[in-house]
Structure formats: structure tokens, C-alpha cells
Scaffold this motif. Structure first.
Motif, PDB file in Angstrom:
ATOM      1  N   GLY A 116       2.139   5.739  -2.178  1.00 63.93           N
ATOM      2  CA  GLY A 116       2.003   4.324  -2.493  1.00 63.93           C
ATOM      3  C   GLY A 116       1.826   3.500  -1.235  1.00 63.93           C
ATOM      4  N   THR A 117       0.926   2.530  -1.316  1.00 60.40           N
ATOM      5  CA  THR A 117       0.642   1.693  -0.142  1.00 60.40           C
ATOM      6  C   THR A 117       0.148   0.313  -0.568  1.00 60.40           C
ATOM      7  N   PRO A 118       0.482  -0.688   0.210  1.00 60.85           N
ATOM      8  CA  PRO A 118      -0.219  -1.958   0.042  1.00 60.85           C
ATOM      9  C   PRO A 118      -1.586  -1.825   0.712  1.00 60.85           C
ATOM     10  N   ILE A 119      -2.509  -2.636   0.273  1.00 65.28           N
ATOM     11  CA  ILE A 119      -3.837  -2.665   0.896  1.00 65.28           C
ATOM     12  C   ILE A 119      -3.904  -3.889   1.802  1.00 65.28           C
ATOM     13  N   TYR A 120      -4.179  -3.647   3.068  1.00 63.87           N
ATOM     14  CA  TYR A 120      -4.361  -4.709   4.059  1.00 63.87           C
ATOM     15  C   TYR A 120      -5.739  -4.532   4.683  1.00 63.87           C
ATOM     16  N   LYS A 121      -6.500  -5.594   4.738  1.00 64.54           N
ATOM     17  CA  LYS A 121      -7.810  -5.551   5.409  1.00 64.54           C
ATOM     18  C   LYS A 121      -8.660  -4.391   4.891  1.00 64.54           C
TER      19      LYS A 121
ATOM     20  N   TYR B 208      -5.478   1.227   3.578  1.00 59.53           N
ATOM     21  CA  TYR B 208      -4.055   1.478   3.382  1.00 59.53           C
ATOM     22  C   TYR B 208      -3.309   1.041   4.633  1.00 59.53           C
ATOM     23  N   SER B 209      -1.998   0.967   4.547  1.00 62.29           N
ATOM     24  CA  SER B 209      -1.218   0.416   5.660  1.00 62.29           C
ATOM     25  C   SER B 209      -1.273   1.303   6.908  1.00 62.29           C
ATOM     26  N   GLY B 210      -1.201   0.668   8.052  1.00 61.27           N
ATOM     27  CA  GLY B 210      -1.141   1.400   9.315  1.00 61.27           C
ATOM     28  C   GLY B 210       0.106   2.250   9.407  1.00 61.27           C
ATOM     29  N   LEU B 211       1.179   1.791   8.792  1.00 64.98           N
ATOM     30  CA  LEU B 211       2.421   2.554   8.766  1.00 64.98           C
ATOM     31  C   LEU B 211       2.222   3.888   8.044  1.00 64.98           C
ATOM     32  N   LEU B 212       1.529   3.846   6.910  1.00 70.94           N
ATOM     33  CA  LEU B 212       1.229   5.084   6.189  1.00 70.94           C
ATOM     34  C   LEU B 212       0.347   5.989   7.041  1.00 70.94           C
ATOM     35  N   LYS B 213      -0.616   5.423   7.732  1.00 74.32           N
ATOM     36  CA  LYS B 213      -1.514   6.208   8.592  1.00 74.32           C
ATOM     37  C   LYS B 213      -0.718   6.947   9.668  1.00 74.32           C
ATOM     38  N   LEU B 214       0.263   6.290  10.268  1.00 74.89           N
ATOM     39  CA  LEU B 214       1.085   6.944  11.287  1.00 74.89           C
ATOM     40  C   LEU B 214       1.754   8.200  10.730  1.00 74.89           C
ATOM     41  N   PHE B 215       2.272   8.109   9.489  1.00 75.89           N
ATOM     42  CA  PHE B 215       2.934   9.267   8.903  1.00 75.89           C
ATOM     43  C   PHE B 215       1.931  10.344   8.501  1.00 75.89           C
ATOM     44  N   LEU B 216       0.851   9.950   7.852  1.00 70.04           N
ATOM     45  CA  LEU B 216      -0.135  10.943   7.410  1.00 70.04           C
ATOM     46  C   LEU B 216      -0.706  11.721   8.586  1.00 70.04           C
TER      47      LEU B 216
ATOM     48  N   LEU C 105      -0.963  11.725  -6.425  1.00 70.90           N
ATOM     49  CA  LEU C 105      -1.210  10.474  -7.146  1.00 70.90           C
ATOM     50  C   LEU C 105      -1.259   9.333  -6.145  1.00 70.90           C
ATOM     51  N   PRO C 106      -2.453   8.751  -5.910  1.00 71.43           N
ATOM     52  CA  PRO C 106      -2.556   7.587  -5.022  1.00 71.43           C
ATOM     53  C   PRO C 106      -2.287   6.296  -5.802  1.00 71.43           C
ATOM     54  N   LEU C 107      -1.440   5.456  -5.250  1.00 66.91           N
ATOM     55  CA  LEU C 107      -1.103   4.162  -5.828  1.00 66.91           C
ATOM     56  C   LEU C 107      -1.289   3.098  -4.759  1.00 66.91           C
ATOM     57  N   ALA C 108      -1.760   1.928  -5.174  1.00 67.01           N
ATOM     58  CA  ALA C 108      -1.923   0.851  -4.201  1.00 67.01           C
ATOM     59  C   ALA C 108      -1.764  -0.497  -4.879  1.00 67.01           C
ATOM     60  N   THR C 109      -1.374  -1.466  -4.075  1.00 65.24           N
ATOM     61  CA  THR C 109      -1.274  -2.842  -4.542  1.00 65.24           C
ATOM     62  C   THR C 109      -2.019  -3.737  -3.564  1.00 65.24           C
ATOM     63  N   GLY C 110      -2.500  -4.841  -4.089  1.00 64.21           N
ATOM     64  CA  GLY C 110      -3.215  -5.793  -3.248  1.00 64.21           C
ATOM     65  C   GLY C 110      -3.251  -7.156  -3.897  1.00 64.21           C
ATOM     66  N   GLY C 111      -3.648  -8.129  -3.127  1.00 57.57           N
ATOM     67  CA  GLY C 111      -3.659  -9.503  -3.605  1.00 57.57           C
ATOM     68  C   GLY C 111      -4.683  -9.780  -4.685  1.00 57.57           C
TER      69      GLY C 111
ATOM     70  N   LEU D  81      -8.215   5.580   1.285  1.00 56.97           N
ATOM     71  CA  LEU D  81      -7.085   6.496   1.082  1.00 56.97           C
ATOM     72  C   LEU D  81      -7.507   7.877   0.599  1.00 56.97           C
ATOM     73  N   LYS D  82      -8.356   7.956  -0.397  1.00 54.90           N
ATOM     74  CA  LYS D  82      -8.733   9.275  -0.923  1.00 54.90           C
ATOM     75  C   LYS D  82      -9.382  10.181   0.122  1.00 54.90           C
ATOM     76  N   PRO D  83     -10.228   9.681   1.011  1.00 57.95           N
ATOM     77  CA  PRO D  83     -10.790  10.572   2.031  1.00 57.95           C
ATOM     78  C   PRO D  83      -9.737  11.205   2.949  1.00 57.95           C
ATOM     79  N   VAL D  84      -8.709  10.446   3.321  1.00 60.67           N
ATOM     80  CA  VAL D  84      -7.683  11.036   4.189  1.00 60.67           C
ATOM     81  C   VAL D  84      -6.840  12.033   3.400  1.00 60.67           C
ATOM     82  N   LEU D  85      -6.600  11.773   2.128  1.00 60.54           N
ATOM     83  CA  LEU D  85      -5.871  12.738   1.301  1.00 60.54           C
ATOM     84  C   LEU D  85      -6.677  14.025   1.172  1.00 60.54           C
ATOM     85  N   SER D  86      -7.959  13.888   1.003  1.00 62.85           N
ATOM     86  CA  SER D  86      -8.844  15.056   0.938  1.00 62.85           C
ATOM     87  C   SER D  86      -8.837  15.825   2.253  1.00 62.85           C
TER      88      SER D  86
END
Length: 183
Positions: free
Chosen positions: A73-78, A81-89, A103-109, A121-126
Motif C-alpha cells: 500500500g502506498t500514497p501516490i505523490y507526483k 508511489y512514495s519514496g519511502l516505499l522505494k527505499l524499502f523495495l 496486491l497493489p493498493l494506492a490512494t491519491g487526491g 508500481l507494477k513495473p517495480v513489483l514485476s
């Protein structure tokens, strides 16, 4: 089924973290074990320095390795997915998601951020080996109103989409899927 959820939100009261937990809750009957990784609670220096040997990071990576289902799960910024998630992945081994349902989940404005799931997100998961990616679920802020007692109130349509995404994991469907081949 061992479920590991990963919340990539930097916020304490986060719609994406709440949606991630909601997905886990909807699978309680199937779960033999749950692990939750709130990336914001991992040591910042270890994340930034890519210190996979740090005990907290190593434990989080193990939780992903032992999972049968990984919920991300991640918020969508710009539009990403979040830079914080990228650091972990980035700390996960190249095949960390192979032979797992994801299961990818995301929220945004706004719905304008919906395609970030498919194009970011899906390309990095792949790239991490995910081959069994469930239907992604995106929710706008308007679809998850804050509740006065804490948490959020999801719109019925959002719940229906989440349940459709989780449907391949139901006991009846597990017998039909590749997930049943894994011990």
C-alpha cells in the motif's frame, strides 16, 4: 496463508495504510500468520544507506520472503508511489516476490493518479519477480472519508472493488490457482 503487508506511507494517519489494513482484515479467515511492515517505522539511516544487514531491515525482508501474499500500500505523490516505499523495495532481493500473490493498493487526491499503479508500481513489483499480481485497487481521498473516532469510512464501491481484487484468494478459488501449488 502467511500475509505480509507493506505500508509505504510516511503519515501516521494514512488512507493508504488504512486501506492496506482493511485488505488484511478482509482476509483474516485465510491468514495463518500476518506481518505488517510500516516502512516509516524502520530506521531511517538504515533505509537511506541501504543497510540490509540492520536487524530491523533484515526482519522486514524476511517477512516478505516467508509470505505467500504480499499487500503493498502506498500514497501516490507526483504520479508515483512514495519514496519511502522505494527505499524499502530497493532492499529486497531481485526475486523477492516470485511465487507470491501481490496486491497493489494506492490512494491519491484524485483519479488523475490512478495510472501510477500501472506505470510506476507494477513495473517495480514485476522487477522483483511478481508474476501473480492481483487487480490493483486505487482509492481517492473522497472515497475514504475520515471518521470522527479515527480511521476512515470507505464508500461501498471501494469495498466492492477491494473484494473483487481479493476474490482469487478465497478458499474456493485457491484450489484453482497457482497459489495452491506452493506449500
Amino acid at each position: 496463508m502467511h500475509i505480509t503487508s507493506i505500508s509505504g506511507s510516511p503519515s501516521e494517519r494514512s488512507r493508504s495504510a488504512w486501506l492496506t489494513q482493511l485488505a488484511v482484515t478482509r482476509l483474516e479467515a485465510l491468514a495463518t500468520r500476518n506481518a505488517h511492515i510500516a516502512v516509516r517505522d524502520l530506521p531511517a539511516a538504515a533505509l537511506i544507506n541501504a543497510d540490509a544487514q540492520h536487524p530491523a531491515i533484515a526482519e522486514a525482508v524476511r517477512a516478505v520472503a516467508t509470505a505467500r501474499l504480499v499487500i503493498v500500500g502506498t500514497p501516490i505523490y507526483k504520479a508515483a508511489y512514495s519514496g519511502l516505499l522505494k527505499l524499502f523495495l530497493d532492499l529486497l532481493p531481485p526475486d523477492a516476490l516470485r511465487d507470491k500473490a501481490v496486491l497493489p493498493l494506492a490512494t491519491g487526491g484524485s483519479p488523475a493518479h490512478l495510472l501510477a499503479l500501472d506505470y510506476a508500481l507494477k513495473p517495480v513489483l514485476s522487477a522483483l519477480g511478481a508474476r501473480h499480481v492481483l487487480d490493483a485497487v486505487f482509492a481517492t481521498d473522497a472515497q475514504m472519508q475520515r471518521h470522527e473516532a479515527g480511521g476512515f469510512v470507505p464508500e461501498p464501491e471501494l469495498l466492492a472493488r477491494l473484494d473483487r481484487a481479493l476474490a482469487p484468494l478465497t478458499p474456493q478459488r485457491l484450489g484453482e490457482s497457482a497459489l495452491s501449488c506452493r506449500p
